[in-house]
Each structure stands twice: as C-alpha cells, then as structure tokens.
Enzyme design. Sequence first.
Site, mmCIF file in Angstrom:
data_model
loop_
_atom_site.group_PDB
_atom_site.id
_atom_site.type_symbol
_atom_site.label_atom_id
_atom_site.label_comp_id
_atom_site.label_asym_id
_atom_site.label_seq_id
_atom_site.Cartn_x
_atom_site.Cartn_y
_atom_site.Cartn_z
ATOM 1 N N ILE A 245 28.295 6.612 -15.567
ATOM 2 C CA ILE A 245 28.228 7.720 -14.599
ATOM 3 C C ILE A 245 28.109 9.051 -15.343
ATOM 4 C CG2 ILE A 245 29.320 6.564 -12.655
ATOM 5 C CD1 ILE A 245 31.319 8.902 -14.895
ATOM 6 N N ASP A 271 24.695 4.836 -12.363
ATOM 7 C CA ASP A 271 24.398 5.958 -11.475
ATOM 8 C C ASP A 271 23.434 6.919 -12.154
ATOM 9 O OD1 ASP A 271 24.739 7.575 -9.113
ATOM 10 O OD2 ASP A 271 26.011 8.916 -10.287
ATOM 11 N N HIS A 295 21.913 8.695 -8.955
ATOM 12 C CA HIS A 295 22.663 9.850 -9.483
ATOM 13 C C HIS A 295 23.402 10.587 -8.352
ATOM 14 C CE1 HIS A 295 22.690 12.904 -13.046
ATOM 15 N NE2 HIS A 295 23.827 12.901 -12.395
ATOM 16 N N ILE A 296 24.289 9.851 -7.682
ATOM 17 C CA ILE A 296 25.006 10.410 -6.528
ATOM 18 C C ILE A 296 26.506 10.493 -6.783
ATOM 19 C CG2 ILE A 296 23.276 9.683 -4.844
ATOM 20 C CD1 ILE A 296 25.239 7.316 -4.169
#
Length: 330
Positions: A245, A271, A295-296
């Site tokens: 992440i 992500d 990419h949230i």
Amino acid sequence: MLTTMSRPKVLVAMKLVPGIAIDLLRKRFDVEVCDSTPVTRAEIMKKVPGKFAIFCSALNKIDEELIKTAGPSLKVVGTISVGYDHVDLTAMKKYGVRLGNTPHVLSEAVAETTVGLLIATTRRFFEANHALKTGGWKNVTTVVWMNWMCGRGIRNSVVGIVGCGNIGTSIARKLKTFDISQLLYTSRTEKPAVKALGGKLVTIDELVEQSDFIILSIALNEDTKFIINRERIAKMKSHAVLVNIGRGGLIDQDALIEALQENRIGGAGLDVMTPEPLPLDSPLMKMDNVVLLPHIGSASIETRTEMAILTAKNIIAVLDNAAMPNEVQY
C-alpha cells in the site's frame, strides 16, 4: 483613479476537490481549477504561469520544466498525498519553492484498506466472488467443498511490516487484535508504540524470511526502490502473501510476476503498482492469486476531505509567511 492589487493565484491541478477546501483558498486567492478529464500535463503547463501555488495530487509530475514555466511567482506546491516521489525536490530547492503534504490524516483510512486487502487476498474473496457470479459454486461437490476456496487465516501467523511510521503503526495495532503469533517490523529506529504491541525490530531480510504476511508501508525513495527484489522474493515462504500500500516502485514487479506465476509465494494484494493505471494486458490482471485495487488506500469521504483542507491550509500558510501545518523539509 484607485486600483486594487490583484490577488495571488492558485492552480488546482485536479477536479472534484471538496468544496470546503476550495472555499478556503478563494478567501485569499484567485483560484483556477483545471477542467480536462483526466487533467492533462498540457493544460497544467498552459495555466501554471504566474501562479503563486499549485494544488496537486500524486498523479501530477512536478518537475523543473513545470516550475520554470510557472515562473518566479511560484512559492508553494501543496500535494494532497503523503508521498512526494512525484515532486523533483532538487528543483524545488533550486527555485525556492516550498512543499506541503498530508501525512497523519490518512493513516487510519490506509490502515483499514490494508487490513481489508490482506484479508481479501489470503481468504480469496475476489476469486470466490468471481466463482459465485460465473456458476462455479454450483459445481462444488461434497468432496471438493472441503478444500474449495480455502485460504490461510491470520490468527497464529507471523506478520511483517516494512516501514512502521504512522500508517505502519496503525496497521500493527489492528492486526494485533487477530491474535497473531509474532509481529515483526523494519524501521530506522525502534518504535516504542510498536514495541508495546510486542513488535520486534528486525532487518528486511529477516522479515521476508520469517513472515507469513509481508506488508509494505514505507515511502519510496532511492534507498527503498525495489526493496522487495528478486533475491528477497526468493527468501519468502512458499505460502507468503505480499501486500503493498506504499508505492509500486517498492517491488521489482517483473520478479513478483514470475514468482506468482510459478506459485513460489502464496499471493499478492496490491493497491499500488507500476505503472498506474496498470495496463489491462498486464499478467497481474489474469492471476487468481492476486488482488488489485486502483490506489484507493485513503479513499474514504472523510479522509479525502481532511486531506484537501490540510493541503489548502499548507498553501495559505506560505502566503502568511507562517509555518505550514505539514511541510516537507529539504
């Protein structure tokens, strides 16, 4: 004849910024918002000359060409992100432009996403959902059911967190409640908050060798690029699940793809990846043992609003010649 001085100008290099942040800026600046979808480099370059500030995201490359195009009026870049690998810090320093970012406010949202991504990957949620929607469930017999869609649980596992800043510490707190057997982490210095959770400071190589779940929550820079490389992937357990992440560049993606294709590790939850957006023909798109998100990590309404407000306050502070709430030092 009386004339009024023109107000400094801000370019918002993205659309759909929460109105509360735009309103804060409009009290002090003339605000111009890019209107292309998606916002293009060409539009930013056209509109940036004469601007005092740029309100941007990690999707906008802030390099020397753009800074020079803005001209001497440019005093600050506010990025609505924690990471700033999209910003040329050498050029920023050269031209005396300050940089504000948005750490802290998104730690909890990203940590929540991380735990969700880890569970979805190890328990095969996306794969099971696909089977349900495409008729695979109806073909499960009593014999097959014993092993069908079985994943590996988090309880009694060894969890390794690469980079234990605010986000990593929040992830550690959340995963500790899953009754894990051991918590390992890497950091430049020992983290008292993580140590209090039973965390053990180790080297990156010790972490990848011993962990069942490996989570990357470290910033991307020259020292951390490909911190998960071919050699370290080779050291991982055969059932290890890798979750990223942070930034795509933390992983040698080609080496990861090979390991996944050959089932040398258990799976990956990403992500972030390289490049973004990920091409639709990427091998990662076709793998059952991979969960991909666009990419949230910080994508909660509350968090994105806080990030926007903080970005606006960073910009306003420079106008007031004051300390920014969050300034990147270089």
